[in-house]
Design a protein around this motif. Structure first.
Motif, PDB file in Angstrom:
ATOM      1  N   SER A   1       0.852  -1.193   0.000  1.00  0.00           N
ATOM      2  CA  SER A   1       0.000   0.000   0.000  1.00  0.00           C
ATOM      3  C   SER A   1       0.886   1.240   0.000  1.00  0.00           C
ATOM      4  O   SER A   1       2.089   1.164   0.289  1.00  0.00           O
ATOM      5  CB  SER A   1      -0.883   0.024   1.256  1.00  0.00           C
TER       6      SER A   1
ATOM      7  N   THR B   1       0.495   3.660   2.102  1.00  0.00           N
ATOM      8  CA  THR B   1       0.799   3.937   3.519  1.00  0.00           C
ATOM      9  C   THR B   1       2.111   3.276   3.905  1.00  0.00           C
ATOM     10  O   THR B   1       3.009   3.907   4.479  1.00  0.00           O
ATOM     11  CB  THR B   1      -0.336   3.386   4.417  1.00  0.00           C
TER      12      THR B   1
ATOM     13  N   ASN C   1       5.205   4.874   2.293  1.00  0.00           N
ATOM     14  CA  ASN C   1       5.609   6.118   2.955  1.00  0.00           C
ATOM     15  C   ASN C   1       6.259   5.847   4.307  1.00  0.00           C
ATOM     16  O   ASN C   1       7.220   6.513   4.695  1.00  0.00           O
ATOM     17  CB  ASN C   1       4.401   7.043   3.128  1.00  0.00           C
TER      18      ASN C   1
ATOM     19  N   ASP D   1       5.746  12.112  -2.618  1.00  0.00           N
ATOM     20  CA  ASP D   1       4.717  11.090  -2.495  1.00  0.00           C
ATOM     21  C   ASP D   1       3.892  11.148  -3.778  1.00  0.00           C
ATOM     22  O   ASP D   1       3.036  12.010  -3.953  1.00  0.00           O
ATOM     23  CB  ASP D   1       3.839  11.364  -1.268  1.00  0.00           C
TER      24      ASP D   1
ATOM     25  N   VAL E   1       1.915   8.759  -4.913  1.00  0.00           N
ATOM     26  CA  VAL E   1       0.922   7.680  -4.896  1.00  0.00           C
ATOM     27  C   VAL E   1      -0.230   8.014  -5.864  1.00  0.00           C
ATOM     28  O   VAL E   1      -0.749   7.128  -6.535  1.00  0.00           O
ATOM     29  CB  VAL E   1       0.427   7.421  -3.452  1.00  0.00           C
TER      30      VAL E   1
ATOM     31  N   LYS F   1      -1.225   2.899  -5.951  1.00  0.00           N
ATOM     32  CA  LYS F   1      -2.346   2.997  -6.894  1.00  0.00           C
ATOM     33  C   LYS F   1      -2.066   2.469  -8.312  1.00  0.00           C
ATOM     34  O   LYS F   1      -2.116   1.275  -8.552  1.00  0.00           O
ATOM     35  CB  LYS F   1      -2.850   4.438  -6.934  1.00  0.00           C
TER      36      LYS F   1
END
Ligand SMILES: Cc1ncc(COP(=O)(O)O)c(C=O)c1O
Length: 431
Positions: free
Chosen positions: A119, A121, A124, A237, A239, A265
């Motif tokens: 993911s 999350t 990161n 980031d 994403v 994603k």
């Protein structure tokens, strides 16, 4: 207020009543809940979602913006079907992870080495740890309104009011080790970081949940220079923006390089994914054959580089790599931003339409929206009303969230968005 929605979604309502008993808020992610209750999806194809009541929605939410080729693109499905027969999860090293890493390295500036996660999350979180390991500093910095997933140290100042903890259960230590910076305000950033030693600055080059607000080019350049001066790692980031703004993401789009880049994603081609990448010299800290405890930075996970995800990601990046489709979507994004603004303005409704490339968001306000504060200060009740009205009429935006475009959206889909927006704008005018 919800009459039309409720009358069209009786089966969803029954599912919601059932769901509430076993899933908090009846959903698996708080933000998927919206009033009066979310519709429950039965299937999805191309640009469309179909709910359990048989309603059809043109989908501009696209699985949290992940589905740049739309739902279940045949090329990806075919590749995944073949891979399913070869195994769904190995838990060992395999060639597909090398192939996808090589593909990312070809497309993304500075992506010499990559690690996959499940993911954004997670990606990161591991990027933050890596930055700390590499620089030997504990603190990190992020921007007001920036969303990087639920990891404690980054789950700070996401929503207005920005000074209230985003969640119960965050430790004081996590909050104290995160410095919050003002977006699109270089002097403000420098002032905030005066006397601070941070390992990294995390930035979404286009704020996503903070209102689809693009960073100004000069601002990003200034941040880059500041990081170089102070020995701070700049972490993009990406994403949301990765493989969407350009084949090489925001680095290519803005012409500004990051030290570490985080993806999610789109990279998963519709399957769960995250990744972080950067220069060899930084990424090598993850290499247990080079660095030993306590000098190496841990990353891992049972399902990392799952072969299904790697397959879907590869099939997707192969379609996006020459940039042609991305350019087309970006041009369409320009047109949509322009036209939606025009529609509201001709009905004398105060509006700002933000975004970049194939991302767009509407803010009902007179004030220019250059940061998340301005986005949150706009009339959000009206935005919910606009989005719910669209949903009732077969156009899906997750209320208050940005819209994204996919190659599956047809001309008719876009016309329908304009048509329904025009109807809504006229309703506002007469109200
Ligand atoms: C910019 C950004 N970073 C990180 C994340 C977290 O990713 P995930 O939901 O895959 O954990 C998101 C999710 O929406 C995001 O938009």
């Amino acid at each position: 207020m919800f009459e039309k929605y409720i009358s069209k979604t009786r089966k969803s309502r029954a599912l919601y009543e059932r769901a509430k008993k076993v899933l908090p808020a009846g959903v698996s992610y708080g933000l998927r809940y919206f009033e009066p209750y979310p519709f429950y999806t039965a299937r999805a194809e191309g640009s469309k979602l179909f709910d359990v009541d048989g309603n059809e929605y043109i989908d501009f939410w696209l699985g949290h913006t992940a589905l740049i080729l739309g739902h279940s693109p045949p090329v990806v499905i075919e590749a995944v079907k073949k891979q399913l027969e070869r195994g769904t999860h190995y838990g060992t090293a395999h060639e597909l992870e090398i192939k996808l890493a090589e593909q990312v390295a070809k497309m993304v500036p500075g992506a010499e080495m990559i690690r996959f996660t499940n993911s954004g999350t997670e990606a990161n979180m591991y990027a933050a740890r890596l930055a700390r390991a590499y620089t030997g500093r504990s603190k990190i910095a992020k921007f007001e309104g920036g969303w990087h997933g639920g990891y404690d140290a980054l789950h700070v100042s996401v929503k207005h009011p920005f000074n209230i903890p985003e969640s119960a259960g965050l430790t004081r230590g996590a909050l104290q080790d995160t410095v919050v910076l003002p977006f699109n305000d270089l002097d403000g950033v420098k002032a905030k970081l005066k006397g601070e030693e941070v390992a990294a600055i995390f930035i979404e080059p286009v704020l996503g949940s903070g209102g689809a607000v693009p960073a100004e080019k000069e601002f990003l350049r200034g941040i880059r220079e500041f990081c170089d001066e102070k020995g701070v790692l700049l972490i993009f980031d990406e994403v949301i923006t990765g493989f969407r703004l350009a084949p090489g993401g925001a680095q290519q789009y803005y012409g500004v390089k990051s030290d570490i880049t985080v993806f999610g994603k789109i990279l998963g081609g519709g399957f769960p994914v995250g990744a972080f990448c950067g220069r060899k010299e930084i990424m090598e800290r993850l290499d247990t054959t080079v660095y030993k405890r306590p000098h190496y930075s841990f990353h891992g996970g049972t399902f990392t580089a799952n072969p299904i995800t790697m397959t879907a990601g590869l099939a997707t990046l192969k379609i996006l790599k020459d940039g042609q489709l991305i350019n087309q979507l970006n041009n369409l994004g320009d047109k949509i931003r322009e036209q939606i603004k025009e529609i509201f303005e001709s009905a004398s409704v105060d509006v700002q339409v933000t975004g970049a490339g194939s991302l767009f968001s509407v803010h009902f306000t007179k004030r220019e929206v250059k940061d998340a504060y301005a986005a949150f200060m706009a009339d959000r009740e009206k935005l919910v009303d606009y989005h719910l009205t669209l949903i009732e009429n077969g156009v899906f935006f997750l209320p208050t969230h940005a819209g994204a475009l996919s190659t599956a959206h047809s001309k008719a889909d876009i016309e329908k968005l304009f048509f329904e927006t025009e109807k809504y704008a006229k309703k506002c005018k007469t109200a």
